[in-house]
Write a protein that holds these residues in place. Structure first.
Motif: not given
Length: 112
Positions: A1-22
């Motif tokens: 099991m690699t660290n990337e799979n253990r802690y989730g994806p290696a990227f984050q979508r910071n604009a997703l929640l503000p985009g959904i709210i807007a």
């Protein structure tokens, strides 16, 4: 099991929640347009457009910057333009779609 799979994806979508709210505000504002909440919606939309633009700059997705600066200017509550009609209603739906698409596509590497 690699660290990337253990802690989730290696990227984050910071604009997703503000985009959904807007996007939700853009769609909901069509239900109560010209009411007492019209100015409140324009504040929320303009502020979240600038937030999404900032996350696009941080993620080095520069092509989103003019789109969301344009949205912030078009929906600015300080000096409103007074757009009306079916084109303006359509612009709400197009802007809502842009917020959702940008929220999904703008991603940056996760900081460890």
């Amino acid at each position: 099991m690699t660290n990337e799979n253990r802690y989730g994806p290696a990227f984050q979508r910071n604009a997703l929640l503000p985009g959904i709210i807007a996007a939700a505000c853009l769609i909901f504002s069509q239900l109560v347009m010209r009411g007492t909440w019209d100015t409140g919606f324009t504040y929320v939309i303009a502020i979240f457009a600038l937030i999404v633009a900032w996350f696009a700059v941080q993620a080095r997705h520069w092509w989103w910057l003019p789109i969301f600066v344009g949205v912030a200017v078009a929906w600015n509550p300080v000096y409103p333009f007074g757009f009306e009609g079916q084109v303006w209603v359509g612009a709400h739906y197009v802007a809502a779609a842009l917020f959702i698409v940008a929220g999904i596509l703008i991603k940056s590497p996760r900081q460890e």
